[in-house]
Design a protein around this motif. Structure first.
Motif, PDB file in Angstrom:
ATOM      1  N   MET A   1      36.747  27.011  41.497  1.00  0.00           N
ATOM      2  CA  MET A   1      38.198  26.563  41.520  1.00  0.00           C
ATOM      3  C   MET A   1      38.898  27.469  41.477  1.00  0.00           C
ATOM      4  N   LYS A   2      38.662  29.052  41.445  1.00  0.00           N
ATOM      5  CA  LYS A   2      39.347  29.940  41.332  1.00  0.00           C
ATOM      6  C   LYS A   2      39.342  29.979  43.180  1.00  0.00           C
ATOM      7  N   LEU A   3      38.108  29.910  44.082  1.00  0.00           N
ATOM      8  CA  LEU A   3      37.482  30.678  45.386  1.00  0.00           C
ATOM      9  C   LEU A   3      38.599  29.014  45.671  1.00  0.00           C
ATOM     10  N   GLU A   4      38.364  28.388  45.806  1.00  0.00           N
ATOM     11  CA  GLU A   4      39.327  26.934  46.387  1.00  0.00           C
ATOM     12  C   GLU A   4      40.703  27.275  46.088  1.00  0.00           C
ATOM     13  N   ILE A   5      41.606  28.000  45.267  1.00  0.00           N
ATOM     14  CA  ILE A   5      42.660  28.408  45.338  1.00  0.00           C
ATOM     15  C   ILE A   5      42.680  29.349  45.843  1.00  0.00           C
ATOM     16  N   GLU A   6      42.072  30.656  46.425  1.00  0.00           N
ATOM     17  CA  GLU A   6      42.389  31.312  47.107  1.00  0.00           C
ATOM     18  C   GLU A   6      42.396  30.977  48.494  1.00  0.00           C
ATOM     19  N   SER A   7      41.471  29.457  48.894  1.00  0.00           N
ATOM     20  CA  SER A   7      40.897  29.685  50.121  1.00  0.00           C
ATOM     21  C   SER A   7      42.195  28.839  50.434  1.00  0.00           C
ATOM     22  N   GLY A   8      43.090  27.870  49.475  1.00  0.00           N
ATOM     23  CA  GLY A   8      44.141  27.247  49.969  1.00  0.00           C
ATOM     24  C   GLY A   8      45.206  27.906  49.927  1.00  0.00           C
ATOM     25  N   GLU A   9      45.189  29.419  48.917  1.00  0.00           N
ATOM     26  CA  GLU A   9      46.379  30.253  49.561  1.00  0.00           C
ATOM     27  C   GLU A   9      46.451  31.016  51.112  1.00  0.00           C
ATOM     28  N   THR A  10      45.379  31.513  51.670  1.00  0.00           N
ATOM     29  CA  THR A  10      45.038  32.526  52.434  1.00  0.00           C
ATOM     30  C   THR A  10      44.877  31.005  54.049  1.00  0.00           C
ATOM     31  N   ALA A  11      43.962  30.133  53.747  1.00  0.00           N
ATOM     32  CA  ALA A  11      45.275  28.715  55.077  1.00  0.00           C
ATOM     33  C   ALA A  11      46.935  28.430  54.651  1.00  0.00           C
ATOM     34  N   ASN A  12      47.465  28.717  53.688  1.00  0.00           N
ATOM     35  CA  ASN A  12      48.743  28.857  53.745  1.00  0.00           C
ATOM     36  C   ASN A  12      49.405  29.431  54.020  1.00  0.00           C
ATOM     37  N   ARG A  13      48.745  30.097  53.798  1.00  0.00           N
ATOM     38  CA  ARG A  13      49.682  32.091  54.247  1.00  0.00           C
ATOM     39  C   ARG A  13      49.946  31.859  55.773  1.00  0.00           C
ATOM     40  N   LYS A  14      48.288  31.703  56.865  1.00  0.00           N
ATOM     41  CA  LYS A  14      47.307  32.125  57.443  1.00  0.00           C
ATOM     42  C   LYS A  14      48.643  30.801  58.365  1.00  0.00           C
ATOM     43  N   VAL A  15      48.893  29.490  57.983  1.00  0.00           N
ATOM     44  CA  VAL A  15      50.046  28.433  59.092  1.00  0.00           C
ATOM     45  C   VAL A  15      51.825  28.903  58.214  1.00  0.00           C
ATOM     46  N   LYS A  16      51.831  29.476  57.521  1.00  0.00           N
ATOM     47  CA  LYS A  16      53.149  30.530  57.567  1.00  0.00           C
ATOM     48  C   LYS A  16      53.709  31.735  58.738  1.00  0.00           C
ATOM     49  N   ASN A  17      52.309  31.864  59.077  1.00  0.00           N
ATOM     50  CA  ASN A  17      52.514  33.523  60.012  1.00  0.00           C
ATOM     51  C   ASN A  17      52.364  32.581  61.090  1.00  0.00           C
ATOM     52  N   LYS A  18      52.091  31.566  61.098  1.00  0.00           N
ATOM     53  CA  LYS A  18      51.938  31.204  63.025  1.00  0.00           C
ATOM     54  C   LYS A  18      53.259  30.614  62.643  1.00  0.00           C
ATOM     55  N   SER A  19      53.763  29.774  61.718  1.00  0.00           N
ATOM     56  CA  SER A  19      55.457  29.106  61.888  1.00  0.00           C
ATOM     57  C   SER A  19      56.017  30.765  62.515  1.00  0.00           C
ATOM     58  N   VAL A  20      56.295  31.815  61.765  1.00  0.00           N
ATOM     59  CA  VAL A  20      56.886  32.454  61.501  1.00  0.00           C
ATOM     60  C   VAL A  20      56.801  33.261  62.990  1.00  0.00           C
ATOM     61  N   ILE A  21      55.854  33.302  63.875  1.00  0.00           N
ATOM     62  CA  ILE A  21      55.080  34.061  65.362  1.00  0.00           C
ATOM     63  C   ILE A  21      56.367  32.527  66.037  1.00  0.00           C
ATOM     64  N   LEU A  22      55.696  31.555  65.975  1.00  0.00           N
ATOM     65  CA  LEU A  22      56.552  30.706  66.540  1.00  0.00           C
ATOM     66  C   LEU A  22      57.911  30.442  66.560  1.00  0.00           C
ATOM     67  N   TYR A  23      58.411  30.375  65.312  1.00  0.00           N
ATOM     68  CA  TYR A  23      60.118  31.034  65.454  1.00  0.00           C
ATOM     69  C   TYR A  23      60.851  31.699  66.254  1.00  0.00           C
ATOM     70  N   VAL A 286      57.068  40.232  68.336  1.00  0.00           N
ATOM     71  CA  VAL A 286      56.890  39.651  67.852  1.00  0.00           C
ATOM     72  C   VAL A 286      55.441  39.729  66.464  1.00  0.00           C
ATOM     73  N   LEU A 287      54.752  40.312  67.912  1.00  0.00           N
ATOM     74  CA  LEU A 287      53.182  41.117  66.827  1.00  0.00           C
ATOM     75  C   LEU A 287      53.067  42.498  66.087  1.00  0.00           C
ATOM     76  N   ASP A 288      53.981  42.885  66.956  1.00  0.00           N
ATOM     77  CA  ASP A 288      54.099  44.592  66.483  1.00  0.00           C
ATOM     78  C   ASP A 288      55.381  44.890  65.458  1.00  0.00           C
ATOM     79  N   PRO A 289      55.111  44.965  64.253  1.00  0.00           N
ATOM     80  CA  PRO A 289      56.743  44.801  63.628  1.00  0.00           C
ATOM     81  C   PRO A 289      57.305  47.042  63.457  1.00  0.00           C
ATOM     82  N   LYS A 290      56.161  47.467  64.251  1.00  0.00           N
ATOM     83  CA  LYS A 290      56.798  48.580  64.531  1.00  0.00           C
ATOM     84  C   LYS A 290      57.784  48.740  65.663  1.00  0.00           C
ATOM     85  N   SER A 291      58.272  47.687  66.707  1.00  0.00           N
ATOM     86  CA  SER A 291      58.710  48.221  67.288  1.00  0.00           C
ATOM     87  C   SER A 291      59.933  46.809  67.476  1.00  0.00           C
ATOM     88  N   SER A 292      60.117  45.776  66.080  1.00  0.00           N
ATOM     89  CA  SER A 292      60.999  45.043  65.520  1.00  0.00           C
ATOM     90  C   SER A 292      62.538  45.740  65.863  1.00  0.00           C
TER      91      SER A 292
END
Length: 293
Positions: A1-23, A286-292
């Protein structure tokens, strides 16, 4: 159960990162402009037979040096070939050449740099000194020497430019590898007996890829410009191949009276180079935080 929650959090984090990049990309109008330029040029290159009905190498002496108009949008050259058609077909050559050279140089350089950074030692020092020797020469001069030595052809130009581009990626990958190899997950993988090759391909290269991708996009414009420059100097594709640099070189002789001949291929080189540079700058932000900014 814990593994499923962590996998879901990882997937949500990846989707959020992609959304931020597109934004962030959407918020940068210059990056959108760069993408638009390259997409339009790529579509014209792919659908060239449907965009124009002329053959890029077919001569028609009766229509030589026709000014730009409804029949020939960019005019014709000294043997009556449609310049608009040749510019579009030249887009195929330039984009394919630029992307192939940069990707090949990036892959080879990333592998060599990652290996050197991970292992270190005498091999690392020898390889890096060789890279420093290559970088000591001006890029254009060294590419000219290599292309002239190998012989005038488009393949030799691609090979020459790849050689002068590889050291940049070697240094980038090595610098990232020196940092990544000290991370705990890399040390843990080594402790558990995983092979060095596995660690390099599974941990070192994937975690060093961001600056390499940024450099790839920035180098695309420069590579297209280099290909056109060597073609202009007579070291690239040979006539009647519709390559931008070769067209500019031939059209330069008629610049004063038939201005359209070298102008439109030159504009194509400018647009392609500018488009990739704008994309590269946007991805860096977008990809390099140091250059923002």
């Amino acid at each position: 159960m814990k593994l499923e929650i962590e996998s879901g959090e990882t997937a949500n984090r990846k989707v959020k990162n992609k959304s931020v990049i597109l934004y962030k990309i959407k918020k940068n109008p210059m990056t959108i402009l760069g993408f638009s330029i390259i997409v339009v040029m790529a579509l014209l290159a792919v659908f060239a037979p449907y965009v124009t009905s002329y053959d890029p190498t077919q001569m028609n002496i009766l229509e030589r040096f026709q000014e730009p108009g409804a029949k020939h949008l960019f005019g014709t050259d000294e043997v009556g070939r449609d310049i608009f058609t040749r510019v579009i077909y030249g887009t195929r050559i330039s984009l394919t050449t630029g992307i192939s050279v940069v990707v090949a140089a990036g892959i080879i350089g990333a592998f060599i740099g990652s290996v050197c950074g991970y292992f270190g030692g005498y091999v690392d020092q020898i390889v890096m000194r060789i890279m420093d020797m290559v970088l000591a020469f001006p890029t254009l001069i060294l590419a000219m020497v290599l292309a002239a030595t190998l012989g005038s052809s488009l393949f030799n130009v691609m090979f020459a430019i790849a050689i002068v581009k590889i050291p940049v990626y070697v240094r980038l990958a090595r610098g990232e590898a020196l940092v990544v190899k000290n991370n705990l997950y890399v040390k843990a993988a080594s402790t558990f007996g995983l092979s060095n090759i596995y660690i390099i391909f599974r941990h070192i290269i994937p975690n060093s890829i961001t600056p390499i991708i940024i450099q790839l996009t920035l180098d695309l414009g420069d590579t297209i410009l280099l290909v056109a420059t060597l073609g202009f100097l007579g070291l690239g594709a040979k006539p009647p191949t519709p390559e931008w640099g070769t067209m500019i070189s031939t059209g330069f002789k008629y610049m004063l009276e038939q201005w359209w001949y070298p102008t439109f291929p030159g504009i194509a080189v400018f647009l392609a180079s500018t488009g990739f540079n704008l994309i590269g700058d946007g991805l860096r932000d977008v990809l390099d935080p140091k250059s923002s900014r």
